[in-house]
Every structure is written in C-alpha cells, then in structure tokens.
Scaffold this active site. Structure first.
Site, PDB file in Angstrom:
ATOM      1  N   ARG A 150      -5.158   6.562  -1.126  1.00 41.29           N
ATOM      2  CA  ARG A 150      -3.683   6.616  -1.012  1.00 41.29           C
ATOM      3  C   ARG A 150      -3.065   7.477  -2.117  1.00 41.29           C
ATOM      4  O   ARG A 150      -2.030   8.114  -1.912  1.00 41.29           O
ATOM      5  CB  ARG A 150      -3.095   5.212  -0.991  1.00 41.29           C
ATOM      6  CG  ARG A 150      -3.624   4.394   0.203  1.00 41.29           C
ATOM      7  CD  ARG A 150      -2.747   3.250   0.599  1.00 41.29           C
ATOM      8  NE  ARG A 150      -3.494   2.327   1.458  1.00 41.29           N
ATOM      9  CZ  ARG A 150      -3.716   2.507   2.759  1.00 41.29           C
ATOM     10  NH1 ARG A 150      -3.231   3.565   3.389  1.00 41.29           N
ATOM     11  NH2 ARG A 150      -4.421   1.625   3.450  1.00 41.29           N
ATOM     12  N   ASP A 175       0.816  -1.223   0.000  1.00 48.39           N
ATOM     13  CA  ASP A 175       0.000   0.000   0.000  1.00 48.39           C
ATOM     14  C   ASP A 175       0.846   1.268   0.000  1.00 48.39           C
ATOM     15  O   ASP A 175       0.298   2.376  -0.072  1.00 48.39           O
ATOM     16  CB  ASP A 175      -0.927   0.004   1.229  1.00 48.39           C
ATOM     17  CG  ASP A 175      -1.974  -1.101   1.129  1.00 48.39           C
ATOM     18  OD1 ASP A 175      -2.310  -1.499   0.000  1.00 48.39           O
ATOM     19  OD2 ASP A 175      -2.432  -1.574   2.185  1.00 48.39           O
TER      20      ASP A 175
END
Ligand code: S3P
Length: 445
Positions: free
Chosen positions: A401, A325
C-alpha cells in the site's frame, strides 16, 4: 501470477479516463477459502482475488486437508472437510506477507486437536501476534514462540476447547475473526465484544453458510457471538471488487486534473467506507451509484470526476477502523490538497506490513511535503496539486500500500517519482500497473 516489478517510475499524466474493474476483495477471498474449507460439500467462489496473500491461504487450506481447485481465472472450487475436520499438516504453514492468513488460520486451528507451526516472511515475522495468542489461549490452545510472541509460532490446538467471551483491546477484524472461527469447533457460544466496529465479512459469511450468529448492539459496544458446531452449507460466493484496491485509482482521479473514471462492482460495506467519506469531505466529486446487495455484501459502482481545490480535513479517531488500510493513499491526496489534514487514532498503522506512519512521513518529506507525526496522529500539510514538485525516490519498505500510494502521487508530480520494492504489490493487486496505464496513467517499470 501477475506483474512482478522491482521499481516503478510514475510520471505526470493528463487525466485518467474510462471504466474499470478492480480485483476481488482480499478480506472476503481469505474468508471464502477458510469457511469453504470448513464446509462439507463444494463452495464455489467467483471473482476470488488471485494475489500472493490469498494464495497463501489457499495453500494452507490444502495443507490442512481441503480440496482447493482453480477452475478458471477467478473461479475457485473448495471442497471442505467440515468443522473440526482439518488434519495435521506435514509441514510448516508459511503465510508469506499475509497477516490475515496467519491470524485467521491460527484462530481456526486453535480449537482443533493438532499441532501446527506457522511462519511468514521478514515483515510478517516482525508483526505482533500476542493480540491473537492471548484470546486463543483462553480456548485452551498453547503456543511456543522464539521471542516476543512473534512468528514462527507453534500452536497446539485445544483438545477440549471451552467457549470464551473476549473484549478486543484494539479494534481488529483479524482478531475478531480468529476468535469466531475458533468458536466454530467449541461446544457452546463464543462471544467477541468490540467497542469500535470493524469489518464484518466473517460474521456475514458464516451467517450465509448457516451458522447461528447473534449480534447485540448497545450504545458502547457490539457483542458478536457464534454457536459452536453449526451445520455449514456451501453457498456460491461472488467476491466484489476490493474497495481498498479501488482507493488507488479513486485517489489518482481525485488528484489528476481532467480525470473521470467509473469503477464497477466495488464492495461498499459500510464498515469499509471511511476513505470515500473522507474524500467527499475534502470536496471530491464522488458518486456511489447502482447500490445493490450481492451475496450478502453491499456493492456499487463508483464514479470519480476530478475537481480542483480539494481541501484538508480532520479525520476523526472513530473512523480509523473503517479505513485502516487507506491512510497511505489518503495521505497522498492530503499532500496535494490545500491546507492541512489531521488524521487521528492511527497508531495501529505502526503494526501493518511496515510501520506505515514512518513510511508515509519519510516518503512525503522526501517529496517536499511537511508532515508531523504524533503517537496516535499524522498531520500532512498539503501543497496543492499544481505546485507538487515530486522528484523523490521512495523505498516502499516491502509494503504494497505504501508502494501504490507513492506511485499515484507521481502521476501529479512535476518531476517523476520512482518507487522501489514494488514486488510487494503482488500481495494484493497483481495487475495494478497495467490497469492504471489502461486508464491513462504513465507508469514505467
Ligand atoms: C483485515 C483487517 C485489517 C486490515 C487487513 C485485513 C481483515 O487488519 O488492515 O488488511 O481481512 O480482517 P486488522 O483487523 O488487524 O486491523
């Protein structure tokens, strides 16, 4: 819940300073709710992340019959129904933007005799679900989908599930966890084989609750097994700060001259530490202090002191699962470093909340950075932070993100960066803007 801004404009700032806490770990919060929901008795989760993704899991667990109560901010009580005790929900389960919710929950119900329809938002309905349907059908579950194994999916859990042994074709903690959670309601031993180790929060938490988890490692792979029908006993869960959320202030402090910050109580599980390792290799001044075990997870405080002249590195393929991530934010640090950074083994980024390889490449190129994209590789040619022009308008493609990464880049850009589609930040980091501004960032909404 938290902040809900459509756009955020990030301005050059003069040093991030201070101590902070980031919100609770998203992966652990989902698992606390699901495993708590399968435990008879009251599980208390302290520090639970209160973000849109986790609320989707909480609502799903309630719809399946568990009692979930928010006692105070971050303090949740889950009264579970026992393994195999979930009841038929009377509506579709909508997992919003959350791949973790839908995959772990599908796994959990795949071995229960019930019919459930799962759906999600525009982004989740585009993400691949065959990776979960293939192993879960081996338990005896059956599925109907509209097209291409995508959501909405109607699952009929197996009435007499049989234990399975399954080797993951792609490293995925979500798929591993789905199988292990399904294996709880199966007589016998269910095994997942992984050739690349992925985050192990599910096996750790199941073990802490009393399940028999067996881990066999050899040079080529790990075999993780769970024995069906364990007696799960409630455990008080202390959710550590999320290293994936912490990666944003960490990266910002690495990029913005004059910064020095201390983030307390962050989970530093060795299967999640690839981002810290990469930054240290780039020359960042990062100290991981006060390491301790807390409720089965490794926790520490992370101190970051700005140091000039970070350099580009090669991030090896076998680190991908440990920082899956964090590639968007690592790419921003790479853009402001000297020399090029090559990230290998990143093809899974195409299947996240957005196609992250495309989103990173487009946003950086629009910001004046040279980027090369390969099938399984991303190369960012850094321009050094002193020369970073910025001035771009970024569409975050509804991906939290990507949004937070480009906002951090704006803090070190001569001309401000404006990021659109920042509502998605609610899925994982509800107080992001306020927290960043509290340590000296200049973010306007
Ligand atoms: C997660 C696993 C990872 C990660 C996701 C959370 C989890 O996905 O990208 O944000 O909690 O298990 P994959 O396991 O599909 O790589």
């Amino acid at each position: 819940m938290g902040e809900n801004f459509e756009s955020v404009q990030a301005f050059y700032c003069s040093g991030l300073k201070g101590e902070l806490f980031v919100p609770g770990d998203k992966s652990i919060s989902h698992r606390a709710l699901i495993i708590g929901g399968l435990t008879i008795g009251e599980t208390i989760a302290n520090g639970l992340l209160e973000s849109e993704d986790v609320i989707c899991t909480a609502n799903a667990i309630k719809a399946l019959g568990a009692k979930v109560v928010r006692k105070k901010p971050g303090l949740w009580s889950i009264k579970g129904v026992g393994i195999g005790g979930f009841s038929q929900p009377d509506n579709v389960i909508d997992c919003g933007n959350s791949g973790t919710s839908v995959r772990l929950l599908m796994g959990t119900v795949s071995t229960c005799s019930m019919n459930v329809t799962f759906t999600g938002d525009h982004s989740l309905r585009k993400r691949p679900m065959d990776r979960i349907l293939i192993p879960l059908s081996k338990f005896g579950a059956s599925f109907s989908t509209y097209a291409d194994s995508k959501l909405p999916i109607h699952i009929s859990g197996s009435e007499e599930a049989i234990p399975i042994s399954y080797e993951l074709p792609v490293p995925s903690a979500q798929v591993k966890s789905a199988i292990l959670l399904g294996g709880l309601n199966v007589r016998g031993r269910t095994t997942v084989i992984e050739t690349e180790a992925t985050r192990d929060h599910t096996e750790k938490m199941l073990k802490a609750f009393g399940a028999n988890i067996l881990i066999e490692k050899n040079a080529n792979c790990s075999k993780i097994s769970v024995d069906g029908f364990p007696t799960l006993r409630p455990v008080e869960i202390k959710v550590p700060g999320d290293i994936s959320s912490a990666s944003f202030p960490i990266a910002a402090a690495c990029m913005v001259p004059g910064s020095k910050i201390l983030i307390r109580d962050v989970g530093v599980n060795p299967l999640r530490d690839g981002f810290l390792i990469s930054l240290i290799e780039m020359g960042a001044d990062i100290e991981i202090i006060n390491k301790r075990q807390s409720a089965g997870e490794l926790v520490a405080d992370i101190q970051v002191t700005y140091t000039p002249n970070l350099k580009g590195i090669e991030v090896p393929e076998n680190r991908a699962a440990k920082m899956i991530d964090e590639y968007p934010i690592l790419s921003m640090v790479a853009a402001t470093a000297k020399g090029s950074t090559t990230m290998k083994g990143v093809s899974e980024l195409r299947f996240k909340e957005s196609n992250r390889i495309e989103a990173i490449a487009k946003g950086l190129m629009d910001s004046g950075v040279e980027v090369k994209v390969g099938e399984d590789m991303l190369i960012v040619n850094g321009v050094s932070s002193k020369n970073f022009e910025g001035g771009s308008e970024i569409d975050a493609s509804n991906d939290h993100r990507i949004a937070m990464a480009f906002i951090c880049l704006g803090l070190v850009s001569k001309k401000s960066i404006t990021v659109h589609g920042t509502q998605s930040i609610q899925t994982s980091f509800p107080n992001f803007v306020v927290l960043m501004n509290s340590i000296g960032a200049v973010l306007k909404v």
